[in-house]
Design a protein around this motif. Structure first.
Motif, PDB file in Angstrom:
ATOM      1  N   PHE A 193      40.326  39.354  47.815  1.00  0.00           N
ATOM      2  CA  PHE A 193      41.635  39.706  48.377  1.00  0.00           C
ATOM      3  C   PHE A 193      41.548  40.187  49.819  1.00  0.00           C
ATOM      4  CE2 PHE A 193      39.910  43.170  45.888  1.00  0.00           C
ATOM      5  CZ  PHE A 193      40.020  44.274  46.707  1.00  0.00           C
ATOM      6  N   ARG A 196      44.386  38.739  52.107  1.00  0.00           N
ATOM      7  CA  ARG A 196      45.649  39.448  51.915  1.00  0.00           C
ATOM      8  C   ARG A 196      45.616  40.775  52.669  1.00  0.00           C
ATOM      9  NH1 ARG A 196      46.828  43.592  49.046  1.00  0.00           N
ATOM     10  NH2 ARG A 196      45.125  43.501  47.554  1.00  0.00           N
ATOM     11  N   TYR A 230      51.723  36.312  47.670  1.00  0.00           N
ATOM     12  CA  TYR A 230      51.522  37.429  48.592  1.00  0.00           C
ATOM     13  C   TYR A 230      52.797  37.705  49.396  1.00  0.00           C
ATOM     14  CZ  TYR A 230      46.398  37.031  47.957  1.00  0.00           C
ATOM     15  OH  TYR A 230      45.116  37.010  47.462  1.00  0.00           O
ATOM     16  N   THR A 347      34.744  44.380  43.065  1.00  0.00           N
ATOM     17  CA  THR A 347      35.611  44.716  41.926  1.00  0.00           C
ATOM     18  C   THR A 347      34.848  44.614  40.615  1.00  0.00           C
ATOM     19  OG1 THR A 347      36.318  42.430  41.665  1.00  0.00           O
ATOM     20  CG2 THR A 347      37.686  43.807  43.055  1.00  0.00           C
TER      21      THR A 347
ATOM     22  N   ALA B  89      38.454  39.827  37.932  1.00  0.00           N
ATOM     23  CA  ALA B  89      38.320  41.278  37.807  1.00  0.00           C
ATOM     24  C   ALA B  89      39.177  41.792  36.657  1.00  0.00           C
ATOM     25  CB  ALA B  89      38.717  41.950  39.117  1.00  0.00           C
ATOM     26  N   GLY B 128      45.554  39.339  43.423  1.00  0.00           N
ATOM     27  CA  GLY B 128      44.933  39.926  44.609  1.00  0.00           C
ATOM     28  C   GLY B 128      44.975  41.443  44.667  1.00  0.00           C
ATOM     29  N   CYS B 129      45.120  42.090  43.516  1.00  0.00           N
ATOM     30  CA  CYS B 129      45.080  43.564  43.476  1.00  0.00           C
ATOM     31  C   CYS B 129      43.908  43.977  42.605  1.00  0.00           C
ATOM     32  CB  CYS B 129      46.362  44.132  42.897  1.00  0.00           C
ATOM     33  SG  CYS B 129      47.777  43.889  43.939  1.00  0.00           S
ATOM     34  N   CYS B 130      42.764  43.329  42.828  1.00  0.00           N
ATOM     35  CA  CYS B 130      41.642  43.408  41.897  1.00  0.00           C
ATOM     36  C   CYS B 130      41.134  44.827  41.649  1.00  0.00           C
ATOM     37  CB  CYS B 130      40.510  42.543  42.402  1.00  0.00           C
ATOM     38  SG  CYS B 130      41.060  40.905  42.879  1.00  0.00           S
ATOM     39  N   SER B 131      41.311  45.711  42.634  1.00  0.00           N
ATOM     40  CA  SER B 131      40.775  47.052  42.464  1.00  0.00           C
ATOM     41  C   SER B 131      41.574  47.850  41.455  1.00  0.00           C
ATOM     42  CB  SER B 131      40.783  47.792  43.790  1.00  0.00           C
ATOM     43  OG  SER B 131      40.127  47.023  44.723  1.00  0.00           O
ATOM     44  N   LEU B 132      42.782  47.378  41.155  1.00  0.00           N
ATOM     45  CA  LEU B 132      43.626  48.116  40.213  1.00  0.00           C
ATOM     46  C   LEU B 132      43.630  47.436  38.854  1.00  0.00           C
ATOM     47  CD1 LEU B 132      46.611  48.577  42.643  1.00  0.00           C
ATOM     48  CD2 LEU B 132      45.048  50.357  41.937  1.00  0.00           C
ATOM     49  N   SER B 133      42.679  46.539  38.648  1.00  0.00           N
ATOM     50  CA  SER B 133      42.709  45.724  37.449  1.00  0.00           C
ATOM     51  C   SER B 133      42.582  46.570  36.175  1.00  0.00           C
ATOM     52  CB  SER B 133      41.589  44.698  37.506  1.00  0.00           C
ATOM     53  OG  SER B 133      40.349  45.350  37.641  1.00  0.00           O
ATOM     54  N   GLY B 144      49.371  48.768  38.104  1.00  0.00           N
ATOM     55  CA  GLY B 144      47.919  48.645  38.010  1.00  0.00           C
ATOM     56  C   GLY B 144      47.295  49.553  36.978  1.00  0.00           C
TER      57      GLY B 144
END
Lengths: 587, 165
Positions: A193, A196, A230, A347, B89, B128-133, B144
């Motif tokens: 990401f 983005r 996005y 991640t 993720a 695209g918000c992989c850190s909040l998966s 998230g």
């Protein structure tokens, strides 16, 4: 003294509650002279929402995991200058190390400047490179620009790692007046990401990089192809383009130099294959996104069959820095084969997940353990997946592999666009291979038989293996099919689709064998291969599991040991979650 | 094929401004389809025929392009569109348990809409918000770090809000 409070509002920050936090802060700061601003994503996603407090432009405090309820406390502290109440919110030294171990070029302004303000970008040095190139006294010719990029060693950050200067030069050399410069922002690789984040946090850096590229190849039109998923990135980029146009950086006769370039955004419609440059061009032309046969390459016949150049967001985000600091400065970082820095999206089962930009040449161990803090929740590192559906899994024994295009390719994975998904021992590698083949089989455009049918057959074989119906000879069949798909497909999607299977077979063959021969999933994740048991000695006969079981598969009398009927058990695991005595086990 | 029943016909006049702007610009088909979906919520058959006619194309070609991309829908969607991410993720962090919780609570499969027309459920590629998966989006809002319990709470809250109206 000027005080500014900046709230990180990238997509992840907003999902974590930054919008509500900002709304809570705004009325509290009214009339105090303290300004409230927005910044993009700093890349420390596990700490969102993040609030930065600046005094006279200097970062005074960074507060993390801030909740809207804490807004009054923050406003009070900033107003009085007494920060003691907000000390507990301050980022720890350990977490700060996540940033200090990085070298940021593409992400240099992310999370620092206001993405919706060109003034903020200009203050941070934005548009200096294009100004330098177009200056009348000591400007740079397109050839000078290409030479500078050549010296830098910048290679395509979208995955293939092709030298950027070579593509630019080929497009420049192609005959014709009508040329196009395209940015691939169709970041479809699941687990990546950074593109983005760059667009949402620092759109002007992308615009400037593209302007320089357009000048170098002789294009009068620049197009950004962004994923429709996005929306915030599209909104911020639209705003940035409008501001840049008003400021004279986009349009006719830019900075009075005679160089003209128009910008537009095209929203993609959701197709992974459109990350392939010729498929992207087809999609830009309003067609099904199916790859073309190469050659001719886009540099000769691209958009509307005119000379075109395509790079991804991160590649363009490096360009202005290279012009400002010189190609040599960029080439001084990295390894012999891979120059400069690379952004990774860290991640999965990682403690500190987010965006990491490091010089090429660091080891995977340094990124995952030193910067990322290792595995979370006490798990054990098993593998890191790199390159998404085109890449592979790298096992623990290769953690000291150096990050470099060639060294990573030698492991069976690829640099890719920079997705780094970390897995622990609870991840089934056969299941992972199936996950990626499910993806590529669905995303195959259908043009080539090998890819269209081959990925489908690979998916079927993997499905039967995880369902406990694998047969002897399945592993060999997988290998044979993988080679056929790789050799028979036209584009990168098909050619690399077998990689997730080949790399897991290479390093985790024992897991495939356990599934096929012993009908056992070592990671205990393939539902069909699980068997739940009740330990008669530990069972107190409380009946809790029997009452919870949705299919009444558990029998037994009160205060007597219970038993699970394996034939009716649906392996939902609710008994195990319910039991207070640890009597239920799974194998 | 075209439905002649007046009640089911789409109001094609809504599309006029879009066609006026893009019908003659080459390569704009996807843009036109995106606007059409924004207007009607999906791509009704008569709208596809209309676009084909106005852009000098054929319905087969327009439908061929539309079906290629995951963004386009051919059935009306519920008021709340749940998009559950199944990127790598999210997958590693248990998105399948979230999917099971949604299915069980709403009695709706991937791609389906609840009987009351309130929710549509769709499992999508990486948001695209992989850190909040694991992550999901409901319309424009992203949620998230989901757990099955948290998802139920979110869905119940929306139900309650709608019931109160």
């Amino acid at each position: 003294m000027s005080i500014r409070i900046a709230v990180g509002k990238g997509s992840c920050g907003i999902a974590a509650g930054a919008g509500k936090l900002s709304e809570a802060l705004a009325p509290l700061l009214e009339g105090t002279g303290i300004t409230l601003g927005t910044v993009g994503c700093i890349g420390m996603c596990w700490l969102e929402p993040i609030v930065d407090i600046y005094e006279n432009g200097l970062l005074k405090a960074r507060l993390v995991q801030v909740q809207p309820e804490q807004a009054p406390m923050i406003a009070e502290a900033v107003r009085t200058g007494d920060f003691s109440v907000i000390e507990p919110l301050r980022i720890t030294k350990e977490d700060s190390a996540f940033l200090t171990q990085q070298t940021r070029i593409a992400l240099r302004n992310c999370g620092i400047i206001d993405p919706d303000s060109i003034g903020s970008a200009l203050e941070a040095g934005g548009y200096q490179a294009i100004g330098k190139i177009l200056s009348k006294e000591n400007g740079m010719s397109p050839e000078d620009v290409i030479e500078c990029i050549k010296v830098s060693g910048l290679a395509g950050r979208g995955g293939a790692g092709f030298p950027t200067w070579f593509k630019w030069n080929a497009a420049r050399q192609s005959p014709g007046d009508e040329k196009y410069l395209i940015c691939n922002a169709d970041e479809g690789d699941p687990g990546a990401f950074m593109d983005r984040a760059v667009i949402e946090s620092d759109p002007h850096t992308l615009i400037e990089g593209m302007l320089i590229g357009a000048y170098a190849i002789g294009a009068k039109e620049a197009i950004v192809y962004v994923r429709a998923e996005y929306p915030l990135a599209i909104k911020r980029l639209e705003h940035a383009i409008a501001e840049a146009r008003d400021a004279g950086y986009i349009g006719q006769n830019i900075l009075g130099s005679g160089f003209s370039c128009e910008f537009r955004i095209k929203a993609g419609a959701g197709a992974f294959v459109c990350g392939e440059e010729t498929a992207l061009i087809e999609s830009l032309q309003g067609q099904r996104g199916m790859p073309r046969l190469k050659p001719p390459f886009p540099a000769a016949a691209g958009y509307w069959y005119k000379p075109s150049n395509i790079n991804n967001v991160e590649t363009y985000a490096n360009v202005a820095w290279i012009i400002n600091n010189g190609g040599e400065a960029f080439a001084a970082m990295g390894t012999e084969d891979s120059k400069g820095t690379k952004v990774f999206a860290l991640t999965g089962k990682i403690r500190r997940g987010g965006l990491v930009e490091i010089p090429m040449g660091m080891t995977l161990r340094q990124v995952i353990f030193d910067i990322g803090g290792g595995i979370r929740d006490g798990g054990t590192f098993k593998a890191v997946q790199m390159g998404g559906p085109s890449g592979g899994c790298i096992p623990a024994s290769l953690l000291d592999t150096v990050i470099d295009y060639k060294k990573l390719a030698a492991t069976g994975a690829i640099m890719g666009s920079g997705g780094m998904v970390v897995m622990d021992d609870s991840t089934c590698m056969v299941g992972m291979a199936k996950f990626f083949l499910d993806f590529t089989a669905k995303e195959s455009c259908g043009k080539c038989v090998h890819c269209r049918i081959g990925t489908k057959r690979l998916q079927e074989i993997l499905t039967r293996i995880v369902e406990g119906k694998g047969k002897e000879g399945d592993i060999e069949l997988l290998e044979e099919l993988c080679n056929a798909v790789r050799d028979g497909a036209l584009c990168g999607l098909g050619q690399t689709a077998p990689n997730p299977v080949l790399s897991t077979l290479r390093y985790f063959r024992d897991e495939f064998e356990a599934h096929i021969n012993e009908k056992r999933c070592p990671a205990h994740t393939c539902t069909d291969l699980l068997h739940y048991h009740i330990d008669a000695e530990k069972c107190r006969g409380c009946t809790a599991c029997a009452r919870k079981c949705p299919v009444y598969a558990i029998s037994g009398v009160v205060k007597g040991p219970h038993e699970i009927d394996q034939n009716s058990c649906i392996r939902c695991g609710q008994c195990m979650a319910t039991c207070k005595f640890g009597a239920v086990s799974v194998d | 094929m075209q439905c002649q029943c007046a009640a089911n016909r789409s109001d094609l006049s809504l599309l006029e401004p879009v066609l006026a702007e893009y019908a003659d610009v080459k390569g704009s088909l996807i843009t036109i389809l995106q606007h059409a979906q924004e207007i009607y919520g999906y791509l009704p058959t008569d709208v596809i025929y209309h676009i084909a006619e106005k852009t000098g194309s054929t319905p087969a070609r327009v439908l061929g392009v539309a079906t290629f991309y995951t963004q386009f829908r051919f059935q009306p969607v519920g008021k709340y569109l749940i998009m559950l991410c199944d990127g790598t993720a999210c997958h590693v962090n248990g998105s399948s348990r979230i999917a099971a919780a949604v299915r069980e609570y709403l009695h709706v499969e991937n791609g389906g809409t609840t009987e009351d027309g309130l929710f549509s459920f769709s499992i999508v590629a990486c948001l695209g918000c992989c850190s909040l998966s694991p992550v999901m989006m409901i319309n424009e809002d992203t949620y998230g770090s989901l757990t099955p319990a948290k998802v139920l709470e979110i869905l119940k809250e929306i139900r309650a809000k709608e019931a109160a109206k």
